[in-house]
Design a protein around this motif. Sequence first.
Motif, PDB file in Angstrom:
ATOM      1  N   UNK A  52       0.826  -1.199   0.000  1.00 54.71           N
ATOM      2  CA  UNK A  52       0.000   0.000   0.000  1.00 54.71           C
ATOM      3  C   UNK A  52       0.863   1.253   0.000  1.00 54.71           C
ATOM      4  N   UNK A  53       1.903   1.242   0.819  1.00 62.03           N
ATOM      5  CA  UNK A  53       2.844   2.371   0.852  1.00 62.03           C
ATOM      6  C   UNK A  53       3.531   2.529  -0.501  1.00 62.03           C
ATOM      7  N   UNK A  54       3.854   1.411  -1.128  1.00 64.11           N
ATOM      8  CA  UNK A  54       4.569   1.434  -2.407  1.00 64.11           C
ATOM      9  C   UNK A  54       3.732   2.055  -3.518  1.00 64.11           C
ATOM     10  N   UNK A  55       2.454   1.674  -3.621  1.00 64.20           N
ATOM     11  CA  UNK A  55       1.646   2.252  -4.696  1.00 64.20           C
ATOM     12  C   UNK A  55       1.377   3.732  -4.442  1.00 64.20           C
ATOM     13  N   UNK A  56       1.158   4.098  -3.164  1.00 64.51           N
ATOM     14  CA  UNK A  56       0.976   5.515  -2.838  1.00 64.51           C
ATOM     15  C   UNK A  56       2.236   6.307  -3.183  1.00 64.51           C
ATOM     16  N   UNK A  57       3.376   5.731  -2.858  1.00 67.56           N
ATOM     17  CA  UNK A  57       4.659   6.398  -3.119  1.00 67.56           C
ATOM     18  C   UNK A  57       4.920   6.548  -4.614  1.00 67.56           C
ATOM     19  N   UNK A  58       4.586   5.518  -5.396  1.00 72.02           N
ATOM     20  CA  UNK A  58       4.822   5.578  -6.840  1.00 72.02           C
ATOM     21  C   UNK A  58       3.912   6.575  -7.544  1.00 72.02           C
ATOM     22  N   UNK A  59       2.652   6.649  -7.130  1.00 70.72           N
ATOM     23  CA  UNK A  59       1.755   7.647  -7.724  1.00 70.72           C
ATOM     24  C   UNK A  59       2.184   9.046  -7.294  1.00 70.72           C
ATOM     25  N   UNK A  87       7.457  26.415 -12.077  1.00 72.50           N
ATOM     26  CA  UNK A  87       7.572  27.626 -11.260  1.00 72.50           C
ATOM     27  C   UNK A  87       6.956  27.493  -9.872  1.00 72.50           C
ATOM     28  N   UNK A  88       6.376  26.324  -9.570  1.00 74.77           N
ATOM     29  CA  UNK A  88       5.840  26.148  -8.227  1.00 74.77           C
ATOM     30  C   UNK A  88       6.113  24.737  -7.720  1.00 74.77           C
ATOM     31  N   UNK A  89       6.383  24.623  -6.450  1.00 79.21           N
ATOM     32  CA  UNK A  89       6.704  23.331  -5.852  1.00 79.21           C
ATOM     33  C   UNK A  89       5.434  22.520  -5.611  1.00 79.21           C
ATOM     34  N   UNK A  90       5.550  21.219  -5.701  1.00 81.10           N
ATOM     35  CA  UNK A  90       4.444  20.319  -5.399  1.00 81.10           C
ATOM     36  C   UNK A  90       4.519  19.949  -3.923  1.00 81.10           C
ATOM     37  N   UNK A  91       3.456  20.223  -3.189  1.00 83.82           N
ATOM     38  CA  UNK A  91       3.477  20.016  -1.740  1.00 83.82           C
ATOM     39  C   UNK A  91       2.632  18.827  -1.286  1.00 83.82           C
ATOM     40  N   UNK A  92       2.098  18.062  -2.250  1.00 85.96           N
ATOM     41  CA  UNK A  92       1.312  16.883  -1.893  1.00 85.96           C
ATOM     42  C   UNK A  92       2.170  15.838  -1.200  1.00 85.96           C
ATOM     43  N   UNK A  93       1.573  15.076  -0.292  1.00 90.85           N
ATOM     44  CA  UNK A  93       2.326  14.095   0.485  1.00 90.85           C
ATOM     45  C   UNK A  93       1.673  12.721   0.397  1.00 90.85           C
ATOM     46  N   UNK A  94       2.392  11.689   0.854  1.00 89.63           N
ATOM     47  CA  UNK A  94       1.773  10.386   1.073  1.00 89.63           C
ATOM     48  C   UNK A  94       2.130   9.946   2.486  1.00 89.63           C
ATOM     49  N   UNK A  95       1.147   9.385   3.176  1.00 88.75           N
ATOM     50  CA  UNK A  95       1.349   9.023   4.573  1.00 88.75           C
ATOM     51  C   UNK A  95       0.357   7.945   4.975  1.00 88.75           C
TER      52      UNK A  95
END
Length: 350
Positions: free
Chosen positions: A265-272, A286-294
């Motif tokens: 589950x962590x792996x698929x979340x991390x890969x997406x 020009x802008x950073x991506x701040x989305x996370x996986x946890x």
Amino acid sequence: MSRFKPFFTRNILTIIVLSFSFITIAQDSLDVAVAEKGEGVYALLRKKGRNPYETFDAFVSLNIDNMRDSIHLYEGRTYKIPALKKDTLEEVTTEKNVIENTVLNDGKGYDIFGKKYNRIPTKSTKLKNAVYYLVSGHGGPDPGAMGTYIGKSIAEDEYAYDITLRLARELISHGALVYIIIRDMNDGIRDERYLKIDHDEVAYPDEPIPLNQVARLKQRVDIINKLYKKHRGKYQRLIVTHIDSRSKGQNIDVFFYHHEKSKNGKKIAENIHATFQKKYKKYQPNRAYSGTFSDRTELYLVRKTHPAMTYIEIGNIKNKKDQKRILEPDNRQALAKWISEGAILDYTKK
């Protein structure tokens, strides 16, 4: 030697002239289009007879210096159109494929995607033997998070469902077996900004969705776990799509949850998540991506379902910037495509 020199020079000049003429002809024959008011990349490509799902990346590469935030078009500007390639894609229309993908009630075609999108091109077999369960948040008596667009109410379940259908279509095109758990047989993929709210969604295969929240979630868990048992031994993944509701001023990027004890589950979340980082870097440098996986195991579907899974929050339905992400049909398609690319990355790295 001198008598051959004029002949040699003339031939060199001829080659140069011919080469220049060829370059000029090639430049003159380049297909272009002028962006109209409100027109997105996918609409422009469709207008020029291109498959937007196949040529989106090529279009951006050709026009990246002429786009806002590396993804939006400027009204009135001229854009280069990728060359039209011979369509060698095989249409998935056999009864065997239709039944195996279990996205229909009648076995006659991919009706769940709507008339415009019911034929699916085979792009590859990268996901052959992979099984996906797709759940869009809420549905039936529960519309989920609510927002407002041009004075009209917009509901989480409608937009999450549209993204889920687009994702299902992408996964099927790469050979995956897909179960769409929350279903609305009369909506299909919709290319409008405003998606009308209804309450006729059902749970696979055709079960009414309970009003009670716990009963509703349990119904989904039972369906998924039963199917998981049927396909035991295969690569199986669950992707749940939601749209968050926060204060109007809070702009959030797409983020992902998984079960704290699930390595896959962590792996698929991390890969997406990694795929989204890569796409933002390419298309919005020009802008950073701040989305996370946890991990977030307290969520019912995360805790109770058997397949390795990722739970995706697309954005804040009340925030104007996030609304652009879900209201624009081109953006919904891009989201679905990026999620599918992350899923492919996960499968090929298994």
